[in-house]
Write a protein that holds these residues in place. Structure first.
Motif, PDB file in Angstrom:
ATOM      1  N   GLY A  33       0.738  -1.173   0.088  1.00  0.00           N
ATOM      2  CA  GLY A  33      -0.068   0.081   0.023  1.00  0.00           C
ATOM      3  C   GLY A  33       0.869   1.353  -0.076  1.00  0.00           C
ATOM      4  O   GLY A  33       0.395   2.414  -0.157  1.00  0.00           O
ATOM      5  N   HIS A  34       1.912   1.199  -0.169  1.00  0.00           N
ATOM      6  CA  HIS A  34       3.106   2.266  -0.049  1.00  0.00           C
ATOM      7  C   HIS A  34       3.874   2.329  -1.288  1.00  0.00           C
ATOM      8  O   HIS A  34       4.076   1.277  -1.922  1.00  0.00           O
ATOM      9  CB  HIS A  34       3.979   2.398   1.118  1.00  0.00           C
ATOM     10  N   GLY A  35       4.709   3.525  -1.855  1.00  0.00           N
ATOM     11  CA  GLY A  35       5.316   3.393  -2.672  1.00  0.00           C
ATOM     12  C   GLY A  35       5.072   4.655  -3.778  1.00  0.00           C
ATOM     13  O   GLY A  35       4.312   5.610  -3.475  1.00  0.00           O
ATOM     14  N   VAL A  36       5.860   4.824  -4.818  1.00  0.00           N
ATOM     15  CA  VAL A  36       5.709   5.932  -5.798  1.00  0.00           C
ATOM     16  C   VAL A  36       4.808   5.349  -6.741  1.00  0.00           C
ATOM     17  O   VAL A  36       4.716   4.131  -7.286  1.00  0.00           O
ATOM     18  CB  VAL A  36       7.022   6.501  -6.260  1.00  0.00           C
ATOM     19  N   THR A  37       4.303   6.387  -7.646  1.00  0.00           N
ATOM     20  CA  THR A  37       3.519   6.217  -8.949  1.00  0.00           C
ATOM     21  C   THR A  37       4.022   7.199  -9.955  1.00  0.00           C
ATOM     22  O   THR A  37       4.623   8.343  -9.504  1.00  0.00           O
ATOM     23  CB  THR A  37       2.119   6.258  -8.701  1.00  0.00           C
ATOM     24  N   LYS A  38       3.631   6.863 -11.248  1.00  0.00           N
ATOM     25  CA  LYS A  38       4.060   7.548 -12.366  1.00  0.00           C
ATOM     26  C   LYS A  38       3.443   9.104 -11.999  1.00  0.00           C
ATOM     27  O   LYS A  38       4.293   9.937 -12.189  1.00  0.00           O
ATOM     28  CB  LYS A  38       3.852   7.170 -13.556  1.00  0.00           C
ATOM     29  N   GLN A  39       2.279   8.970 -11.689  1.00  0.00           N
ATOM     30  CA  GLN A  39       1.603  10.332 -11.627  1.00  0.00           C
ATOM     31  C   GLN A  39       2.136  11.043 -10.222  1.00  0.00           C
ATOM     32  O   GLN A  39       2.032  12.339 -10.603  1.00  0.00           O
ATOM     33  CB  GLN A  39       0.171  10.102 -11.193  1.00  0.00           C
ATOM     34  N   PHE A  40       2.564  10.336  -9.543  1.00  0.00           N
ATOM     35  CA  PHE A  40       3.406  11.393  -8.261  1.00  0.00           C
ATOM     36  C   PHE A  40       4.647  11.966  -8.911  1.00  0.00           C
ATOM     37  O   PHE A  40       4.522  13.286  -8.498  1.00  0.00           O
ATOM     38  CB  PHE A  40       4.077  10.018  -7.341  1.00  0.00           C
TER      39      PHE A  40
END
Length: 293
Positions: A219-226
């Protein structure tokens, strides 16, 4: 000597102390993440082990060389540099290589590798805006409570035409384990203890290593949109590449590589295609600051 090297790039209000092996900007109210990272990476054996075994592969070198290009003569800032893994691996001849971290022992090691080491809180750096040709953050964002604040502060340092590069932060969608996959993930520590496998050699090292990993859990982490949402408004052209760890320059050509079996099973059990882009373990962001007309 160290202070005079970075003096032209310091804010006028920066309070900087020159210690024997690093420059220090006092952190008056350290967060829990800073305390955990300072403890782990200030342990001399753990820091040396991290330098020896992490981010030292040929695939890592190939990927970062492709992203960086020729950094000869450049001013480079490595945020969350630890003991200096990036430039210990890729080498290169930047004009100035500044390493930011919160652990003195790691900074001492980084100094021996050619870094100008600076102990500071990455959310409030002592430098003027727009002085760096390249700012890098490898396996750093997920060690911080406020990943967006760290990324924006890093971006502030980049000059027009310069680069910010991040890598080895977990992709949120790939680590969002569900059902039995989440139970297996949460039980992995017991398995490591029974089998003796895993990077950490002692319970204490494992405990503090996990305390550092603020956003490396289901449920944690980075995304492209971030990356797009935080960097594009600051004038950056943003490219984000999903990949599984052991793949080189091909990552920048859109290849993902193949994850280890345990991660593929985790995604499969979570209802995701393990070969899909959203199942790739990490995101590498390469963003260039546009030159205003």
């Amino acid at each position: 000597m160290m202070l005079s090297t970075v003096q032209p790039f310091l804010r006028s209000d920066a309070e900087v102390f020159e210690r024997d092996d690093y420059l220090e900007i006092p952190i008056t109210n350290p967060s829990e993440a800073i305390k955990a990272n300072a403890y782990y990476f200030n342990h001399p054996d753990w820091a040396q082990e991290y330098l020896t075994y992490c981010h030292r592969s040929e695939s890592f070198k190939s990927r970062w060389e492709a992203a960086l290009g020729d950094c000869t003569g450049s001013i480079v800032v490595d945020i969350g540099c630890g003991p200096g893994n990036i430039f210990a691996t890729i080498q290169g001849k930047p004009k100035l290589l500044i390493g930011i971290d919160v652990a003195p022992k790691s900074l001492e090691i980084a100094k021996r590798l050619g870094y100008v080491p600076v102990l500071a809180d990455a959310v409030n750096l002592p430098f003027i805006s727009g002085f760096a040709d390249i700012v890098v953050l490898n396996a750093a964002l997920h060690h911080c409570e406020d990943m967006a604040a760290i990324l924006r502060e890093a971006a502030r340092l980049v000059k027009p035409g310069g680069l910010i590069i991040t890598d080895h932060d977990p992709q949120l969608s790939a680590w969002d384990y569900k059902g039995i996959a989440k139970l297996l993930w949460e039980g992995r520590l017991v398995l490591y203890k029974i089998t003796g496998h895993g990077f950490h050699k002692t319970d204490s090292q494992q405990y503090w290593g996990l305390q550092c990993e603020i956003h490396h859990k289901p449920g944690h982490g980075v995304t492209k949109q971030f990356f797009i949402d935080n960097l594009k408004p600051l004038g950056f052209e943003v490219d984000v590449f999903a990949h599984n760890h052991e793949l080189g320059a091909e990552v920048l050509q859109g290849q993902k590589g193949k994850a280890e079996l345990k991660y593929r099973i985790g995604n499969l059990l979570s209802g995701r295609n393990p070969s899909a882009e959203v199942s790739a373990l990490s995101l590498m962001c390469v963003a260039k600051k546009q030159i205003s007309a």
